[in-house]
Write an enzyme that holds these catalytic residues in place. Structure first.
Site, PDB file in Angstrom:
ATOM      1  N   PRO A  23       0.837  -1.201   0.000  1.00  0.00           N
ATOM      2  CA  PRO A  23       0.000   0.000   0.000  1.00  0.00           C
ATOM      3  C   PRO A  23       0.875   1.255   0.000  1.00  0.00           C
ATOM      4  O   PRO A  23       1.975   1.251   0.544  1.00  0.00           O
ATOM      5  CB  PRO A  23      -0.786  -0.100   1.309  1.00  0.00           C
ATOM      6  CG  PRO A  23      -0.657  -1.524   1.741  1.00  0.00           C
ATOM      7  CD  PRO A  23       0.650  -2.010   1.214  1.00  0.00           C
ATOM      8  N   LYS A  24       0.383   2.316  -0.631  1.00  0.00           N
ATOM      9  CA  LYS A  24       1.096   3.594  -0.627  1.00  0.00           C
ATOM     10  C   LYS A  24       0.529   4.467   0.487  1.00  0.00           C
ATOM     11  O   LYS A  24      -0.600   4.923   0.411  1.00  0.00           O
ATOM     12  CB  LYS A  24       0.979   4.296  -1.979  1.00  0.00           C
ATOM     13  CG  LYS A  24       1.836   5.553  -2.058  1.00  0.00           C
ATOM     14  CD  LYS A  24       1.739   6.214  -3.410  1.00  0.00           C
ATOM     15  CE  LYS A  24       2.692   7.407  -3.473  1.00  0.00           C
ATOM     16  NZ  LYS A  24       2.453   8.392  -2.395  1.00  0.00           N
ATOM     17  N   TRP A  25       1.332   4.698   1.517  1.00  0.00           N
ATOM     18  CA  TRP A  25       0.893   5.446   2.686  1.00  0.00           C
ATOM     19  C   TRP A  25       0.954   6.947   2.433  1.00  0.00           C
ATOM     20  O   TRP A  25       1.817   7.424   1.694  1.00  0.00           O
ATOM     21  CB  TRP A  25       1.746   5.072   3.893  1.00  0.00           C
ATOM     22  CG  TRP A  25       1.589   3.630   4.244  1.00  0.00           C
ATOM     23  CD1 TRP A  25       2.352   2.580   3.805  1.00  0.00           C
ATOM     24  CD2 TRP A  25       0.562   3.063   5.065  1.00  0.00           C
ATOM     25  NE1 TRP A  25       1.873   1.407   4.304  1.00  0.00           N
ATOM     26  CE2 TRP A  25       0.775   1.671   5.074  1.00  0.00           C
ATOM     27  CE3 TRP A  25      -0.505   3.608   5.778  1.00  0.00           C
ATOM     28  CZ2 TRP A  25      -0.060   0.811   5.801  1.00  0.00           C
ATOM     29  CZ3 TRP A  25      -1.328   2.760   6.494  1.00  0.00           C
ATOM     30  CH2 TRP A  25      -1.097   1.378   6.497  1.00  0.00           C
TER      31      TRP A  25
END
Length: 355
Positions: free
Chosen positions: A28-30
């Site tokens: 996931p891209k935080w």
């Protein structure tokens, strides 16, 4: 502090691609503050995206690093703050953490605690791991860091393209803004865009209600100020669009002059802001903008622009939008929040546990 990888270290970066590539590892891209964390016993230093130390702003993260990371290590990750309902990220609350007063920092650490999400291991004990493949670094990271909280978490990872696509579609509901793809053979390359990031891309029709001039030319547009009508019909400032060649900036300046109006007749007056309307001067007292002139030239809110955006942060666009085209066929009154796609809510705890 004596570690095999010493600060400052610029983080490895990602370039935008239009779709999720096959044959990679996916995370996931935080949406937080990028952080390179150095620990040597009790000594902890946190470096930001541009290598400036941000250690003092996150005392609770320092405590968590001492309690939950290996005695001597360097990790790459993201500092995030959960919203008050703990279902999603709160970037605005994260911004408030960068404050000069230590008492304020301590209070916010209690009221809006941050956590560290770790996704790479640069050094462990006396070994520099930056030359090792990402797949090996990730395996060592999983062995070295429990990552189940309460202050330090391991980001989920998968090599299943279908799972990554599902994450891309549903994790946005928890405030994340896409997926990162990494080649398992990739060595750690500071400041190089060698990973891939896939972000949401949407369009919205917005009212153009003002502009700021370019910093290098008084007869050129720096940015167009965008608005959307809320349920009460109030025009709310939602962001800007600003990516134009200089020649086009000057054309736009001349083109918009007939729409320039008196500030007293505009929806974004000082009185409107005082009464709760979000205007382009919302952040003028922020420590992030103390050196910036946030004044603007008001325009009669008669023109509509289609812009490309990735996601919303509350009532505004999270990032600067991209201008697509003018929409002379659209009535400004029709530019409302109702046109925006609303992500399905997804609990942040489920992201941290891998969904």
């Amino acid at each position: 502090m004596r570690l095999p990888v010493m600060p400052p270290v610029l983080p490895m970066l990602a370039k935008s691609v239009p779709q999720i590539p096959a044959g990679q590892r996916y995370e996931p891209k935080w949406d937080g503050f990028r952080a390179i964390v150095f620990r040597d016993g009790a000594e902890v230093e946190i470096g930001s995206r541009n290598t400036k130390p941000i250690t003092r702003y996150f005392p609770e993260v320092v405590d968590a690093v001492r309690a939950e990371l290996p005695e001597r290590c360097v990790v790459d990750g993201e500092i995030i703050v959960a919203g008050t309902d703990s279902t999603g990220l709160d970037f605005e609350a994260l911004l408030q953490r960068i404050h000069p007063a230590d008492s304020r920092v301590r209070m916010l650490a209690r009221d809006t605690p941050a956590v560290l999400v770790v996704f790479d291991l640069l050094a462990l004990d006396d070994e520099d791991l930056t030359g090792r493949p990402y797949g090996e670094r990730r395996a060592l990271l999983e062995q070295a860091v429990r990552g189940g909280g309460p202050g330090v978490y391991l980001t989920p990872v998968t090599d299943d393209l279908a799972v990554a696509q599902q994450w891309f579609e549903v994790f946005e509901g928890a405030g994340l803004d896409g997926v990162v793809a990494k080649d398992p053979a990739l060595a750690y390359q500071p400041d190089k865009r060698v990973m891939a990031k896939i972000k949401h891309e949407r369009t919205a029709d917005c009212v153009v209600a003002g502009y700021r001039v370019h910093k290098s030319a008084d007869d050129a547009i720096g940015s167009l100020l965008l608005g959307l009508h809320d349920q009460a019909g109030t025009l709310v400032s939602v962001g800007v669009t600003s990516s134009f060649p200089m020649a086009r900036r000057k054309e736009l300046f001349a083109e918009l002059q007939p729409l320039v109006t008196d500030a007293g007749d505009h929806p974004w007056t000082a009185q409107a802001q005082a009464s709760g309307t979000r205007t382009p001067r919302e952040a003028e007292t922020s420590r992030w903008n103390r050196s910036k002139d946030l004044s603007f030239t008001p325009l009669r809110p008669e023109r509509v622009a289609e812009v490309r955006y990735d996601h919303m942060e509350g009532v505004r666009f999270r990032h600067t939008t991209q201008f697509v085209r003018w929409r002379p066929d659209r009535d400004p009154a029709s530019c409302t929040y109702a046109q925006l796609e609303v992500p399905v809510r997804f609990h942040l705890a489920d992201v941290l546990s891998g969904g």
